[in-house]
Design a protein around this motif. Structure first.
Motif, PDB file in Angstrom:
ATOM      1  N   ALA A  80       0.832  -1.203   0.000  1.00 32.58           N
ATOM      2  CA  ALA A  80       0.000   0.000   0.000  1.00 32.58           C
ATOM      3  C   ALA A  80       0.868   1.256   0.000  1.00 32.58           C
ATOM      4  O   ALA A  80       0.597   2.196  -0.760  1.00 32.58           O
ATOM      5  CB  ALA A  80      -0.939   0.005   1.200  1.00 32.58           C
ATOM      6  N   VAL A  81       1.907   1.285   0.811  1.00 31.67           N
ATOM      7  CA  VAL A  81       2.788   2.459   0.851  1.00 31.67           C
ATOM      8  C   VAL A  81       3.380   2.704  -0.537  1.00 31.67           C
ATOM      9  O   VAL A  81       3.366   3.833  -1.039  1.00 31.67           O
ATOM     10  CB  VAL A  81       3.909   2.294   1.904  1.00 31.67           C
ATOM     11  N   ASP A  82       3.881   1.657  -1.168  1.00 35.01           N
ATOM     12  CA  ASP A  82       4.476   1.786  -2.495  1.00 35.01           C
ATOM     13  C   ASP A  82       3.438   2.280  -3.511  1.00 35.01           C
ATOM     14  O   ASP A  82       3.700   3.202  -4.293  1.00 35.01           O
ATOM     15  CB  ASP A  82       5.063   0.443  -2.925  1.00 35.01           C
ATOM     16  N   THR A  83       2.252   1.689  -3.481  1.00 35.25           N
ATOM     17  CA  THR A  83       1.178   2.097  -4.379  1.00 35.25           C
ATOM     18  C   THR A  83       0.808   3.555  -4.151  1.00 35.25           C
ATOM     19  O   THR A  83       0.665   4.329  -5.103  1.00 35.25           O
ATOM     20  CB  THR A  83      -0.063   1.203  -4.175  1.00 35.25           C
TER      21      THR A  83
ATOM     22  N   ALA B 168       5.039  13.438   0.726  1.00 40.20           N
ATOM     23  CA  ALA B 168       4.598  12.105   1.135  1.00 40.20           C
ATOM     24  C   ALA B 168       5.781  11.247   1.598  1.00 40.20           C
ATOM     25  O   ALA B 168       5.681  10.519   2.582  1.00 40.20           O
ATOM     26  CB  ALA B 168       3.855  11.422  -0.008  1.00 40.20           C
ATOM     27  N   ALA B 169       6.903  11.358   0.897  1.00 41.02           N
ATOM     28  CA  ALA B 169       8.102  10.609   1.305  1.00 41.02           C
ATOM     29  C   ALA B 169       8.568  11.083   2.688  1.00 41.02           C
ATOM     30  O   ALA B 169       8.991  10.273   3.522  1.00 41.02           O
ATOM     31  CB  ALA B 169       9.212  10.773   0.274  1.00 41.02           C
ATOM     32  N   GLY B 170       8.473  12.380   2.936  1.00 42.38           N
ATOM     33  CA  GLY B 170       8.822  12.916   4.253  1.00 42.38           C
ATOM     34  C   GLY B 170       7.937  12.348   5.350  1.00 42.38           C
ATOM     35  O   GLY B 170       8.405  12.058   6.461  1.00 42.38           O
ATOM     36  N   VAL B 171       6.657  12.164   5.053  1.00 47.07           N
ATOM     37  CA  VAL B 171       5.735  11.550   6.016  1.00 47.07           C
ATOM     38  C   VAL B 171       6.200  10.118   6.321  1.00 47.07           C
ATOM     39  O   VAL B 171       6.212   9.691   7.475  1.00 47.07           O
ATOM     40  CB  VAL B 171       4.287  11.571   5.475  1.00 47.07           C
ATOM     41  N   CYS B 172       6.592   9.392   5.272  1.00 47.14           N
ATOM     42  CA  CYS B 172       7.083   8.014   5.464  1.00 47.14           C
ATOM     43  C   CYS B 172       8.355   7.990   6.312  1.00 47.14           C
ATOM     44  O   CYS B 172       8.505   7.127   7.191  1.00 47.14           O
ATOM     45  CB  CYS B 172       7.340   7.348   4.117  1.00 47.14           C
ATOM     46  N   LEU B 173       9.255   8.912   6.048  1.00 49.11           N
ATOM     47  CA  LEU B 173      10.499   8.956   6.821  1.00 49.11           C
ATOM     48  C   LEU B 173      10.221   9.291   8.286  1.00 49.11           C
ATOM     49  O   LEU B 173      10.860   8.722   9.187  1.00 49.11           O
ATOM     50  CB  LEU B 173      11.481   9.946   6.196  1.00 49.11           C
ATOM     51  N   ARG B 174       9.269  10.174   8.542  1.00 50.87           N
ATOM     52  CA  ARG B 174       8.884  10.464   9.932  1.00 50.87           C
ATOM     53  C   ARG B 174       8.289   9.231  10.596  1.00 50.87           C
ATOM     54  O   ARG B 174       8.557   8.951  11.765  1.00 50.87           O
ATOM     55  CB  ARG B 174       7.884  11.619  10.005  1.00 50.87           C
TER      56      ARG B 174
END
Length: 124
Positions: A68-71, A88-94
């Motif tokens: 789901a994250v990748d999609t 969005a990538a910043g949200v994932c890194l957090r």
């Protein structure tokens, strides 16, 4: 427990976009997705909230699966462009850093964020 399907992931992406845009309320979209896909209510809420967080620079409160994250990162880039992907990538890194603090590290958040960001560096 029902396995997460591509249909569920896509439905939550579309619904999460609508929630983020103020077109519907989370609980209404959650109920619609549950009815249409058979997804668990709690899971639908987590996945919808994650899309909303990715689009609004919020925080992911409950982990979702790596497919789901990748999609979602791919769709955000396609639908909203590079700047939205960077957010969005910043949200994932957090989220990765938060899971590290909790002792339950979800490395895929970091790996997928870096993968999608590196694609931007490669001229995409």
């Amino acid at each position: 427990m029902t396995a997460m399907t591509k249909e569920m992931i896509v439905a939550c992406y579309r619904g999460g976009v609508m929630v983020c845009n103020g077109e519907t309320l989370l609980h209404r979209e959650r109920d619609r997705i549950v009815e249409n896909t058979g997804m668990n209510q709690a899971s639908a809420s987590y996945y919808l909230s994650a899309v909303d967080a990715l689009l609004s620079n919020g925080d992911i409160q409950k982990d979702i699966n790596k497919t789901a994250v990748d999609t979602y990162l791919s769709r955000i880039k396609e639908d909203y462009g590079k700047d939205a992907l960077v957010i969005a990538a910043g949200v994932c890194l957090r989220r990765f850093e938060e899971t590290k603090k909790l002792g339950n590290t979800c490395y895929y958040y970091k790996r997928l964020a870096e993968k999608h960001l590196s694609e931007l560096d490669n001229g995409e």
